[in-house]
Scaffold this motif. Sequence first.
Motif, PDB file in Angstrom:
ATOM      1  N   GLY A 191       0.839  -1.197   0.000  1.00  0.00           N
ATOM      2  CA  GLY A 191       0.000   0.000   0.000  1.00  0.00           C
ATOM      3  C   GLY A 191       0.870   1.242   0.000  1.00  0.00           C
ATOM      4  N   PRO A 192       0.478   2.276   0.745  1.00  0.00           N
ATOM      5  CA  PRO A 192       1.265   3.508   0.771  1.00  0.00           C
ATOM      6  C   PRO A 192       2.666   3.319   1.380  1.00  0.00           C
ATOM      7  CG  PRO A 192      -0.934   3.874   1.668  1.00  0.00           C
ATOM      8  CD  PRO A 192      -0.783   2.398   1.459  1.00  0.00           C
ATOM      9  N   ALA A 193       2.893   2.215   2.084  1.00  0.00           N
ATOM     10  CA  ALA A 193       4.180   1.980   2.744  1.00  0.00           C
ATOM     11  C   ALA A 193       5.282   1.553   1.779  1.00  0.00           C
ATOM     12  CB  ALA A 193       4.031   0.935   3.848  1.00  0.00           C
ATOM     13  N   ASP A 233       0.969   2.270 -11.197  1.00  0.00           N
ATOM     14  CA  ASP A 233      -0.075   2.114 -10.184  1.00  0.00           C
ATOM     15  C   ASP A 233      -0.963   0.961 -10.611  1.00  0.00           C
ATOM     16  OD1 ASP A 233       0.616   4.290  -8.486  1.00  0.00           O
ATOM     17  OD2 ASP A 233      -0.330   5.679  -9.881  1.00  0.00           O
ATOM     18  N   VAL A 234      -1.331   0.100  -9.660  1.00  0.00           N
ATOM     19  CA  VAL A 234      -2.141  -1.073  -9.964  1.00  0.00           C
ATOM     20  C   VAL A 234      -3.317  -1.195  -8.998  1.00  0.00           C
ATOM     21  CG1 VAL A 234      -0.175  -2.357 -10.910  1.00  0.00           C
ATOM     22  CG2 VAL A 234      -0.758  -2.641  -8.506  1.00  0.00           C
ATOM     23  N   VAL A 235      -4.350  -1.913  -9.456  1.00  0.00           N
ATOM     24  CA  VAL A 235      -5.482  -2.297  -8.606  1.00  0.00           C
ATOM     25  C   VAL A 235      -5.703  -3.787  -8.806  1.00  0.00           C
ATOM     26  CG1 VAL A 235      -6.626  -0.047  -8.619  1.00  0.00           C
ATOM     27  CG2 VAL A 235      -7.186  -1.714 -10.393  1.00  0.00           C
ATOM     28  N   GLU A 236      -6.304  -4.418  -7.796  1.00  0.00           N
ATOM     29  CA  GLU A 236      -6.609  -5.843  -7.905  1.00  0.00           C
ATOM     30  C   GLU A 236      -7.577  -6.051  -9.067  1.00  0.00           C
ATOM     31  OE1 GLU A 236      -6.981  -9.452  -4.774  1.00  0.00           O
ATOM     32  OE2 GLU A 236      -7.853  -7.546  -4.206  1.00  0.00           O
ATOM     33  N   SER A 260       0.135   0.486  -5.006  1.00  0.00           N
ATOM     34  CA  SER A 260      -1.315   0.324  -4.858  1.00  0.00           C
ATOM     35  C   SER A 260      -1.785   1.085  -3.623  1.00  0.00           C
ATOM     36  CB  SER A 260      -1.678  -1.158  -4.723  1.00  0.00           C
ATOM     37  OG  SER A 260      -1.069  -1.719  -3.582  1.00  0.00           O
ATOM     38  N   ASP A 261      -3.094   1.404  -3.585  1.00  0.00           N
ATOM     39  CA  ASP A 261      -3.666   2.118  -2.438  1.00  0.00           C
ATOM     40  C   ASP A 261      -3.697   1.261  -1.186  1.00  0.00           C
ATOM     41  OD1 ASP A 261      -4.073   4.423  -3.906  1.00  0.00           O
ATOM     42  OD2 ASP A 261      -6.157   3.968  -4.368  1.00  0.00           O
TER      43      ASP A 261
END
Length: 83
Positions: free
Chosen positions: A20-22, A64-67, A42-43
């Motif tokens: 995520g943001p980490a 940037d990716v999303v599931e 990813s978010d």
Amino acid sequence: MATDDAVRGCTGVLVIGTRGPAGPGEVLVRIRGGSETFLAWSDKPLPEGASVLVIDCRGTRQVDVVEWADPLNALAGEAGNAG
């Protein structure tokens, strides 16, 4: 910074999960007749092996990716249950 717009809209598989943001993971994308890896952001955290969709480019070799779940695979499963 140059972006690689050809990868936007492609699907891939995470070879290293995202945090995520980490922090980023790594995605393997089939593109240009072969496979290439990119840093994947990813978010929310996504696990290794997750299927993802590239939604944006952050610059050289970063996306940037999303599931992602392929809707055609779901339809194929429904066809096997018909009858």
